[in-house]
Design a protein around this motif. Structure first.
Motif, PDB file in Angstrom:
ATOM      1  N   SER A  36       0.809  -1.138   0.037  1.00 46.59           N
ATOM      2  CA  SER A  36       0.031   0.093  -0.162  1.00 46.59           C
ATOM      3  C   SER A  36       0.976   1.294  -0.033  1.00 46.59           C
ATOM      4  CB  SER A  36      -0.861   0.066   1.258  1.00 46.59           C
ATOM      5  OG  SER A  36      -1.598  -1.072   1.042  1.00 46.59           O
ATOM      6  N   GLN A  37       1.958   1.132   0.829  1.00 52.58           N
ATOM      7  CA  GLN A  37       2.826   2.375   0.480  1.00 52.58           C
ATOM      8  C   GLN A  37       3.669   2.373  -0.806  1.00 52.58           C
ATOM      9  OE1 GLN A  37       5.463   2.081   4.016  1.00 52.58           O
ATOM     10  NE2 GLN A  37       3.887   2.096   5.262  1.00 52.58           N
ATOM     11  N   ILE A  38       3.771   1.424  -1.280  1.00 55.86           N
ATOM     12  CA  ILE A  38       4.587   1.537  -2.395  1.00 55.86           C
ATOM     13  C   ILE A  38       3.733   1.995  -3.692  1.00 55.86           C
ATOM     14  CG2 ILE A  38       5.748   0.201  -4.544  1.00 55.86           C
ATOM     15  CD1 ILE A  38       7.306  -1.388  -2.124  1.00 55.86           C
ATOM     16  N   PHE A  39       2.679   1.270  -3.455  1.00 54.26           N
ATOM     17  CA  PHE A  39       1.586   1.895  -4.746  1.00 54.26           C
ATOM     18  C   PHE A  39       0.407   2.620  -4.022  1.00 54.26           C
ATOM     19  CE2 PHE A  39       3.752  -2.188  -6.113  1.00 54.26           C
ATOM     20  CZ  PHE A  39       4.218  -2.013  -7.158  1.00 54.26           C
ATOM     21  N   PRO A  40       0.480   3.718  -3.600  1.00 54.57           N
ATOM     22  CA  PRO A  40      -0.557   4.329  -2.803  1.00 54.57           C
ATOM     23  C   PRO A  40      -1.794   4.674  -3.514  1.00 54.57           C
ATOM     24  CG  PRO A  40       1.383   5.941  -3.159  1.00 54.57           C
ATOM     25  CD  PRO A  40       1.690   4.533  -3.620  1.00 54.57           C
ATOM     26  N   HIS A 115      -4.252  -6.197 -12.855  1.00 50.85           N
ATOM     27  CA  HIS A 115      -3.915  -4.679 -12.202  1.00 50.85           C
ATOM     28  C   HIS A 115      -2.646  -4.815 -11.133  1.00 50.85           C
ATOM     29  CE1 HIS A 115      -8.321  -4.493 -13.301  1.00 50.85           C
ATOM     30  NE2 HIS A 115      -7.542  -3.479 -13.963  1.00 50.85           N
ATOM     31  N   ALA A 116      -2.603  -6.190 -10.538  1.00 52.03           N
ATOM     32  CA  ALA A 116      -1.454  -6.216  -9.645  1.00 52.03           C
ATOM     33  C   ALA A 116      -0.997  -7.673  -9.697  1.00 52.03           C
ATOM     34  CB  ALA A 116      -1.580  -6.002  -8.118  1.00 52.03           C
ATOM     35  N   ILE A 117       0.456  -8.044  -9.582  1.00 51.79           N
ATOM     36  CA  ILE A 117       0.926  -9.233  -9.483  1.00 51.79           C
ATOM     37  C   ILE A 117       1.920  -9.534  -8.505  1.00 51.79           C
ATOM     38  CG2 ILE A 117       2.283 -11.083 -10.837  1.00 51.79           C
ATOM     39  CD1 ILE A 117       1.775 -10.001 -13.539  1.00 51.79           C
ATOM     40  N   ILE A 118       1.520 -10.250  -7.481  1.00 50.29           N
ATOM     41  CA  ILE A 118       2.162 -10.180  -6.228  1.00 50.29           C
ATOM     42  C   ILE A 118       2.990 -11.670  -5.930  1.00 50.29           C
ATOM     43  CG2 ILE A 118       0.854  -8.670  -5.147  1.00 50.29           C
ATOM     44  CD1 ILE A 118      -0.345 -10.920  -3.580  1.00 50.29           C
ATOM     45  N   SER A 119       3.927 -11.712  -5.518  1.00 47.23           N
ATOM     46  CA  SER A 119       4.467 -12.998  -5.224  1.00 47.23           C
ATOM     47  C   SER A 119       5.382 -13.088  -3.880  1.00 47.23           C
ATOM     48  CB  SER A 119       5.213 -13.557  -6.237  1.00 47.23           C
ATOM     49  OG  SER A 119       6.103 -14.626  -6.247  1.00 47.23           O
ATOM     50  N   ILE A 146       3.613  -4.452 -10.064  1.00 52.26           N
ATOM     51  CA  ILE A 146       4.431  -5.734  -9.723  1.00 52.26           C
ATOM     52  C   ILE A 146       5.319  -5.836  -8.574  1.00 52.26           C
ATOM     53  CG2 ILE A 146       6.324  -7.250 -10.571  1.00 52.26           C
ATOM     54  CD1 ILE A 146       5.443  -6.169 -13.427  1.00 52.26           C
ATOM     55  N   TYR A 147       4.940  -6.824  -7.519  1.00 47.82           N
ATOM     56  CA  TYR A 147       5.647  -6.824  -6.162  1.00 47.82           C
ATOM     57  C   TYR A 147       6.030  -7.919  -5.923  1.00 47.82           C
ATOM     58  CZ  TYR A 147       4.970  -5.599  -1.115  1.00 47.82           C
ATOM     59  OH  TYR A 147       5.260  -5.437  -0.003  1.00 47.82           O
ATOM     60  N   VAL A 209      15.023  -4.810   2.050  1.00 45.19           N
ATOM     61  CA  VAL A 209      14.093  -4.030   3.163  1.00 45.19           C
ATOM     62  C   VAL A 209      14.257  -4.493   4.715  1.00 45.19           C
ATOM     63  CG1 VAL A 209      12.427  -3.213   1.513  1.00 45.19           C
ATOM     64  CG2 VAL A 209      12.321  -5.566   2.597  1.00 45.19           C
ATOM     65  N   SER A 210      15.098  -5.584   4.959  1.00 40.22           N
ATOM     66  CA  SER A 210      15.637  -5.956   6.183  1.00 40.22           C
ATOM     67  C   SER A 210      17.088  -6.653   5.986  1.00 40.22           C
ATOM     68  CB  SER A 210      14.791  -6.998   6.919  1.00 40.22           C
ATOM     69  OG  SER A 210      14.633  -8.334   6.329  1.00 40.22           O
ATOM     70  N   ASP A 211      17.543  -7.463   6.930  1.00 41.76           N
ATOM     71  CA  ASP A 211      18.766  -8.184   6.903  1.00 41.76           C
ATOM     72  C   ASP A 211      18.664  -9.248   6.166  1.00 41.76           C
ATOM     73  OD1 ASP A 211      17.303  -9.468   8.918  1.00 41.76           O
ATOM     74  OD2 ASP A 211      18.702  -9.325  10.303  1.00 41.76           O
ATOM     75  N   ARG A 212      17.384  -9.540   5.621  1.00 41.56           N
ATOM     76  CA  ARG A 212      17.088 -11.144   5.187  1.00 41.56           C
ATOM     77  C   ARG A 212      16.159 -10.960   3.942  1.00 41.56           C
ATOM     78  NH1 ARG A 212      14.579 -10.175   9.492  1.00 41.56           N
ATOM     79  NH2 ARG A 212      12.618 -11.148  10.056  1.00 41.56           N
ATOM     80  N   HIS A 213      15.250  -9.981   3.918  1.00 39.02           N
ATOM     81  CA  HIS A 213      14.111  -9.620   2.922  1.00 39.02           C
ATOM     82  C   HIS A 213      14.574  -8.507   1.783  1.00 39.02           C
ATOM     83  CE1 HIS A 213      12.135 -10.952   6.495  1.00 39.02           C
ATOM     84  NE2 HIS A 213      11.621 -12.065   5.571  1.00 39.02           N
ATOM     85  N   ILE A 214      14.249  -8.956   0.621  1.00 34.67           N
ATOM     86  CA  ILE A 214      14.148  -8.184  -0.507  1.00 34.67           C
ATOM     87  C   ILE A 214      12.991  -7.820  -1.310  1.00 34.67           C
ATOM     88  CG2 ILE A 214      14.876 -10.149  -1.911  1.00 34.67           C
ATOM     89  CD1 ILE A 214      17.102  -8.158  -3.007  1.00 34.67           C
ATOM     90  N   LEU A 215      12.874  -6.781  -1.970  1.00 34.11           N
ATOM     91  CA  LEU A 215      11.606  -6.638  -2.669  1.00 34.11           C
ATOM     92  C   LEU A 215      11.999  -6.089  -4.172  1.00 34.11           C
ATOM     93  CD1 LEU A 215       9.368  -4.021  -0.737  1.00 34.11           C
ATOM     94  CD2 LEU A 215       9.133  -6.272  -0.974  1.00 34.11           C
ATOM     95  N   ILE A 216      11.266  -6.734  -5.149  1.00 36.04           N
ATOM     96  CA  ILE A 216      11.527  -6.211  -6.320  1.00 36.04           C
ATOM     97  C   ILE A 216      10.095  -5.711  -6.835  1.00 36.04           C
ATOM     98  CG2 ILE A 216      12.369  -7.256  -8.679  1.00 36.04           C
ATOM     99  CD1 ILE A 216      12.799  -9.418  -5.955  1.00 36.04           C
ATOM    100  N   TYR A 217       9.986  -4.538  -7.121  1.00 36.01           N
ATOM    101  CA  TYR A 217       8.698  -3.837  -7.542  1.00 36.01           C
ATOM    102  C   TYR A 217       8.619  -2.720  -8.758  1.00 36.01           C
ATOM    103  CZ  TYR A 217      10.569  -0.205  -4.421  1.00 36.01           C
ATOM    104  OH  TYR A 217      11.371   0.861  -4.060  1.00 36.01           O
ATOM    105  N   GLY A 218       7.524  -2.397  -9.168  1.00 32.76           N
ATOM    106  CA  GLY A 218       7.357  -1.455 -10.064  1.00 32.76           C
ATOM    107  C   GLY A 218       6.643  -1.639 -11.077  1.00 32.76           C
TER     108      GLY A 218
END
Ligand SMILES: C[S@@+](CC[C@H](N)C(=O)[O-])C[C@H]1O[C@@H](n2cnc3c(N)ncnc32)[C@H](O)[C@@H]1O
Length: 221
Positions: A36-40, A115-119, A146-147, A209-218
């Motif tokens: 919600s923050q990335i795609f407000p 409209h959105a693809i999440i994974s 894409i998220y 986004v943390s010491d173990r998580h990554i986001l690929i988005y846009g």
């Protein structure tokens, strides 16, 4: 440290039950909040695709937050989808979430776009990571949000073990083992960057986004 593959599909009944019963409240709710923050300005969302939905925890949370959407949720593991079906029924979301037993890259859900693809946490399972990016290209338009969320690989097995001890110290052994194996199977940010350039998706952003998580988005462009 080189990548060490784990099995693509999670079809083992004991493993699936442990995963379905795990408490993902904090991790999975932050995935929904970050979207919600990335795609407000994206709401209301209508058609959403969830790749590697597993037992459906993220899928259900996404549907509860985005009240007007319908989600096609895909997973190749029958055992996982059995658990997803139970969770979806518990939340009375049967008419808003459609489960599909399909394995990337062979997804045949029709000529739809979304409209959105999440994974979440699928990428590290894929033995061929381009299966993620080619599937996204198959179902996305230039307007599709894409998220993709996943783990990234630590530098050493020792670092992986430290992450397991820090974040899954009190979890059952089977979950700790899965988490460790997933960290070893995950990609590094540099590897993911090469994957998306190779796929022609270099408009996507990659953020740790943390010491173990990554986001690929846009968006595609
Ligand atoms: C770690 S689980 C994540 C589940 C869910 N997204 C979540 O966040 O709880 C990864 C899921 O991806 C599924 N999976 C792995 N490879 C797949 C493929 N090629 N096609 C479809 N599903 C796949 C597995 O069966 C498993 O259910």
């Amino acid at each position: 440290m080189e990548r060490i593959l784990e099995p693509e599909l999670m079809n083992d009944a004991e493993q699936v039950l442990a995963y379905s019963n795990a408490d993902f409240e904090e991790a999975h709710q932050s995935i929904i909040d970050n979207f919600s923050q990335i795609f407000p300005n994206i709401e209301p969302l209508h058609e959403v695709l969830d790749l590697g939905c597993g037992s459906g925890d993220v899928t259900v949370r996404f549907a509860l937050r985005n009240k007007e959407c319908h989600i096609d949720a895909i997973d190749g593991a029958e055992e996982m989808l059995k658990q997803a079906e139970i969770l979806i029924s518990q939340h009375s979301l049967n008419d808003r979430i459609t489960l599909h037993l399909q394995q990337l890259p062979n997804c045949t859900i029709g000529n739809k776009t979304y409209h959105a693809i999440i994974s979440n946490s699928l990428l590290h399972h894929l033995h061929e990571p381009q299966h993620m990016w080619s599937t996204i290209k198959q179902f996305a338009t230039a307007d599709t949000a894409i998220y993709v969320c996943d783990l990234y690989r630590p530098e050493s097995k020792q670092d992986a073990q430290q992450l397991v001890d820090r974040y899954a110290g009190d979890e059952p052994e089977i979950l700790r083992r899965d988490f460790y194996n997933s960290l070893l199977a995950a990609f590094t940010p540099d590897e993911i960057r090469i994957q998306i350039i190779t796929a022609g998706l270099d408009s996507l952003q990659i953020d740790k986004v943390s010491d173990r998580h990554i986001l690929i988005y846009g968006y595609l462009q």
